[in-house]
Design a protein around this motif. Structure first.
Motif, PDB file in Angstrom:
ATOM      1  N   SER A   1      32.994  26.603 -40.484  1.00 18.91           N
ATOM      2  CA  SER A   1      32.834  27.171 -38.989  1.00 18.91           C
ATOM      3  C   SER A   1      31.292  27.832 -39.494  1.00 18.91           C
ATOM      4  CB  SER A   1      33.447  28.208 -38.352  1.00 18.91           C
ATOM      5  OG  SER A   1      33.542  29.443 -39.608  1.00 18.91           O
ATOM      6  N   GLN A   2      30.799  27.842 -40.636  1.00 18.37           N
ATOM      7  CA  GLN A   2      29.294  28.571 -41.158  1.00 18.37           C
ATOM      8  C   GLN A   2      28.534  27.181 -41.269  1.00 18.37           C
ATOM      9  OE1 GLN A   2      29.845  31.799 -44.192  1.00 18.37           O
ATOM     10  NE2 GLN A   2      31.825  30.960 -44.505  1.00 18.37           N
ATOM     11  N   LEU A   3      28.799  26.088 -41.075  1.00 22.11           N
ATOM     12  CA  LEU A   3      27.897  25.066 -41.273  1.00 22.11           C
ATOM     13  C   LEU A   3      27.438  24.293 -40.011  1.00 22.11           C
ATOM     14  CD1 LEU A   3      29.865  23.328 -44.210  1.00 22.11           C
ATOM     15  CD2 LEU A   3      27.861  24.506 -44.513  1.00 22.11           C
ATOM     16  N   PRO A   4      26.401  23.497 -40.197  1.00 20.31           N
ATOM     17  CA  PRO A   4      26.408  22.600 -38.753  1.00 20.31           C
ATOM     18  C   PRO A   4      27.396  21.712 -38.767  1.00 20.31           C
ATOM     19  CG  PRO A   4      24.349  22.730 -40.338  1.00 20.31           C
ATOM     20  CD  PRO A   4      25.430  23.345 -41.092  1.00 20.31           C
ATOM     21  N   PRO A   5      27.527  21.097 -37.669  1.00 15.40           N
ATOM     22  CA  PRO A   5      28.798  20.068 -37.348  1.00 15.40           C
ATOM     23  C   PRO A   5      28.474  19.018 -38.191  1.00 15.40           C
ATOM     24  CG  PRO A   5      27.582  20.763 -35.102  1.00 15.40           C
ATOM     25  CD  PRO A   5      26.650  21.245 -36.380  1.00 15.40           C
ATOM     26  N   LEU A   6      29.732  18.587 -38.760  1.00 17.78           N
ATOM     27  CA  LEU A   6      30.027  17.306 -39.723  1.00 17.78           C
ATOM     28  C   LEU A   6      29.922  16.201 -39.014  1.00 17.78           C
ATOM     29  CD1 LEU A   6      33.033  18.679 -41.975  1.00 17.78           C
ATOM     30  CD2 LEU A   6      30.613  19.099 -42.279  1.00 17.78           C
ATOM     31  N   ALA A   7      29.086  15.120 -39.512  1.00 16.23           N
ATOM     32  CA  ALA A   7      28.943  13.694 -38.690  1.00 16.23           C
ATOM     33  C   ALA A   7      30.343  13.114 -39.171  1.00 16.23           C
ATOM     34  CB  ALA A   7      27.654  13.261 -39.392  1.00 16.23           C
ATOM     35  N   LEU A   8      30.914  13.200 -40.352  1.00 18.19           N
ATOM     36  CA  LEU A   8      32.031  12.289 -40.932  1.00 18.19           C
ATOM     37  C   LEU A   8      32.957  13.207 -41.645  1.00 18.19           C
ATOM     38  CD1 LEU A   8      33.285   9.482 -41.276  1.00 18.19           C
ATOM     39  CD2 LEU A   8      31.605   9.323 -43.081  1.00 18.19           C
ATOM     40  N   GLY A   9      34.190  13.071 -41.402  1.00 20.09           N
ATOM     41  CA  GLY A   9      35.223  13.715 -42.285  1.00 20.09           C
ATOM     42  C   GLY A   9      36.024  12.522 -42.826  1.00 20.09           C
ATOM     43  N   LEU A  10      35.990  12.587 -44.366  1.00 18.91           N
ATOM     44  CA  LEU A  10      37.001  11.721 -45.008  1.00 18.91           C
ATOM     45  C   LEU A  10      38.030  12.290 -45.717  1.00 18.91           C
ATOM     46  CD1 LEU A  10      33.894   9.771 -46.794  1.00 18.91           C
ATOM     47  CD2 LEU A  10      35.343   8.933 -44.642  1.00 18.91           C
ATOM     48  N   SER A  11      39.345  12.048 -45.414  1.00 19.01           N
ATOM     49  CA  SER A  11      40.554  12.542 -45.862  1.00 19.01           C
ATOM     50  C   SER A  11      41.361  11.315 -46.549  1.00 19.01           C
ATOM     51  CB  SER A  11      41.105  13.139 -45.029  1.00 19.01           C
ATOM     52  OG  SER A  11      41.990  12.239 -44.045  1.00 19.01           O
ATOM     53  N   ASP A  12      42.160  11.618 -47.485  1.00 19.60           N
ATOM     54  CA  ASP A  12      42.913  10.658 -48.169  1.00 19.60           C
ATOM     55  C   ASP A  12      44.399  10.597 -47.517  1.00 19.60           C
ATOM     56  OD1 ASP A  12      43.926  13.176 -49.021  1.00 19.60           O
ATOM     57  OD2 ASP A  12      43.537  12.756 -51.150  1.00 19.60           O
ATOM     58  N   GLY A  13      44.522  11.109 -46.245  1.00 24.52           N
ATOM     59  CA  GLY A  13      45.813  10.915 -45.785  1.00 24.52           C
ATOM     60  C   GLY A  13      46.519  12.356 -45.625  1.00 24.52           C
ATOM     61  N   GLY A  14      45.800  13.227 -46.188  1.00 25.65           N
ATOM     62  CA  GLY A  14      46.315  14.763 -46.230  1.00 25.65           C
ATOM     63  C   GLY A  14      45.808  15.391 -45.197  1.00 25.65           C
ATOM     64  N   LEU A  15      44.961  16.412 -45.491  1.00 24.77           N
ATOM     65  CA  LEU A  15      44.170  17.585 -44.614  1.00 24.77           C
ATOM     66  C   LEU A  15      43.197  16.780 -43.995  1.00 24.77           C
ATOM     67  CD1 LEU A  15      44.322  20.326 -43.662  1.00 24.77           C
ATOM     68  CD2 LEU A  15      42.923  20.822 -45.295  1.00 24.77           C
ATOM     69  N   VAL A  16      43.032  16.559 -42.488  1.00 25.20           N
ATOM     70  CA  VAL A  16      42.118  16.192 -41.855  1.00 25.20           C
ATOM     71  C   VAL A  16      41.006  17.203 -41.755  1.00 25.20           C
ATOM     72  CG1 VAL A  16      41.440  14.890 -39.720  1.00 25.20           C
ATOM     73  CG2 VAL A  16      43.591  14.470 -40.917  1.00 25.20           C
ATOM     74  N   VAL A  17      39.716  16.753 -41.830  1.00 22.33           N
ATOM     75  CA  VAL A  17      38.630  17.713 -41.611  1.00 22.33           C
ATOM     76  C   VAL A  17      38.178  17.726 -40.183  1.00 22.33           C
ATOM     77  CG1 VAL A  17      36.305  18.212 -42.242  1.00 22.33           C
ATOM     78  CG2 VAL A  17      37.897  16.933 -43.853  1.00 22.33           C
ATOM     79  N   GLY A  18      38.922  18.517 -39.445  1.00 23.01           N
ATOM     80  CA  GLY A  18      39.113  18.569 -37.882  1.00 23.01           C
ATOM     81  C   GLY A  18      37.721  18.760 -37.166  1.00 23.01           C
ATOM     82  N   SER A  19      36.868  19.349 -37.699  1.00 18.25           N
ATOM     83  CA  SER A  19      35.616  19.621 -37.162  1.00 18.25           C
ATOM     84  C   SER A  19      34.687  18.519 -36.979  1.00 18.25           C
ATOM     85  CB  SER A  19      34.985  20.838 -37.423  1.00 18.25           C
ATOM     86  OG  SER A  19      34.502  20.520 -39.112  1.00 18.25           O
TER      87      SER A  19
END
Length: 469
Positions: free
Chosen positions: A88-106
């Motif tokens: 929440s302290q960062l600019p919006p993420l353009a892409l989230g990469l996960s290995d099937g575990g926790l999804v980078v929801g923002s």
């Protein structure tokens, strides 16, 4: 030359040489390079603008490293996932990469990285011009006193850090296998890994602290990098199991006060060469020494490095003479962007790590404790870490956390949480501490299941406060 190019060059020189080993799987430099080329082509085809932030929630070390290198080649910024609060302290993420575990929801786009991503790809490998001051990686501060804060490492800074850390690796001697016990999402863990790979050194990862002795023994690792807490746990394990570690030549530790008795135990149970490091995510390694080369001084953490400026300052901001204790501030040519104190044009800003200490005339740094952890007990100032170490010397205590809490009169009341290996009376522990620090024996000692610690082993002070209030 970029750190990414140096790692590619190692793949060209010795493609079959092990680069990353974890979970029983060996990834060679050649395999790593093929994966990075494939991944960078696939990621570049997504059309993200250079400088975009990409969240990573990848647990497998080799895949985490490969994806980070691929993102760097595309001019993108890798952001290891920590928590929703930190994102929440960062600019919006353009892409989230996960290995099937926790999804980078923002993230604007979320993708699950599968085995197919690492297969040969027809996508062209990107050739992106990247400025030295462009952001490369986001690290998070330890968060010991609150929510972790983002720290931006530039490409030029990462190149410099790789060289700085490589110089520190040389203190271990000629090594070809390093076991890194620090997580890759930490600045120390990632910089150490990149520096090793850029110099053709294989990096090994253990499943946890309990797995470190077997990993060291099974693969013949010569150098171990770990936090002070991890070293304490490792010494305890070795005292019980005594697994032979004939290959281990050096151990590097730091991040908090290192008790003399811990150094002696590590030299007895692990190896004779213990390297002490003082540093931060923001500035990197700022001081180091080899334990035993100089007379032991309680709180000693090393000699200030030539590429670092460090000062002790008084409460009114005056720079103190060498040998006097005050709040430390530090800056280095390789430091990350952290939004520090304003500085004159053309100068680097000072970073205030939150430690009190002194610098001797010959440049040796001695830490007296964290600024927020210094307890004023009836006029006597004492670091809570020293009380913690005193508690952990008791044979029944496994771990301890100490805080000062204001009582109704506004005076400091020392409180402690401990984990124990059997029944022990609070009065016995209080009396035990009093033999070392008569004025600092905890008024309250609470037995808990675990002391709240972050990924690098540092105590999470706000969570500890909640336990003790």
């Amino acid at each position: 030359m970029r750190f990414t190019d140096l790692i590619s060059y190692q793949a060209l020189l010795e493609p079959s040489k092990p680069a990353i080993v974890a979970g029983g799987k060996i990834v060679t430099f050649g395999m790593l390079e093929h994966a990075v080329r494939s991944l960078s082509g696939r990621i570049h085809a997504l059309g993200l603008q250079p400088g975009s932030l990409v969240g990573l929630s990848i647990e497998v070390p080799s895949r985490h490293v490969a994806l980070s290198l691929a993102l760097a080649r595309c001019g993108l910024v890798s952001v290891p996932y920590a928590s929703a609060a930190t994102l929440s302290q960062l600019p919006p993420l353009a892409l989230g990469l996960s290995d099937g575990g926790l999804v980078v929801g923002s993230a604007a786009i979320n993708l699950v990285v599968t085995d197919e991503w690492f297969a040969p790809s027809e996508q062209p490998v990107p050739d992106v011009a990247i400025a030295d001051d462009a952001d490369c990686r986001v690290f998070m501060s330890s968060g010991t006193t609150g929510t972790p804060k983002p720290i931006f490492q530039s490409f030029g800074g990462m190149d410099a850090q790789a060289q700085v850390v490589a110089n520190h690796h040389l203190l271990a001697g000629r090594v070809s296998r390093i076991l890194c016990a620090m997580p890759l999402k930490s600045a120390w863990g990632y910089r150490s890994t990149i520096a090793a790979l850029a110099n053709g050194i294989a990096v090994y990862f253990a499943a946890g602290t309990a797995d470190i002795p077997m990993t060291l023994a099974a693969y013949g690792c010569e150098y171990l990098i770990c936090s002070v807490y991890q070293l304490q746990e490792l010494v305890r394990l070795q005292s019980e199991t005594m697994i032979p570690l004939p290959s281990l030549a050096a151990v590097c530790t730091g991040g908090s006060l290192v008790p003399a008795e811990l150094v002696r135990s590590a030299q007895s149970l692990l190896c004779s060469r213990i390297i002490l490091i003082y540093g931060s995510s923001e500035v990197g390694h700022s001081a180091l020494e080899v334990a035993g080369m100089h007379p032991w001084q309680d709180g000693a953490t090393g000699f200030v490095t030539p590429w670092t400026e460090m000062e002790a300052i008084a409460e009114d901001g005056r720079v103190l003479p060498r040998g006097e204790t005050g709040e430390l501030r530090v800056r280095s040519f390789a430091q990350a962007r952290f939004g520090g104190q304003p500085a004159p044009d053309g100068e680097l800003p000072w970073f205030y790590p939150g430690d009190r200490g002194s610098i001797s005339p010959d440049g040796r740094l001695t830490i007296s404790g964290r600024t927020v952890d210094i307890l004023n007990i009836g006029g006597t100032k004492l670091s809570s870490e020293r009380i913690e170490h005193a508690l952990k010397r008791h044979p029944m205590v496994i771990d301890a956390g100490v805080m000062g809490v204001a009582d109704r009169q506004g005076l400091t009341e020392v409180r402690a949480a401990v984990t124990v290996r059997g029944a022990v009376a609070e009065a016995e522990l209080r009396s035990f501490v009093a033999t070392s620090f008569p004025v600092a024996a905890p008024q309250m000692i609470k037995i808990v299941a675990a002391i709240p610690r972050g990924d690098t082993g540092k105590i999470l002070r706000e969570e500890l406060r909640a336990l003790l209030n």
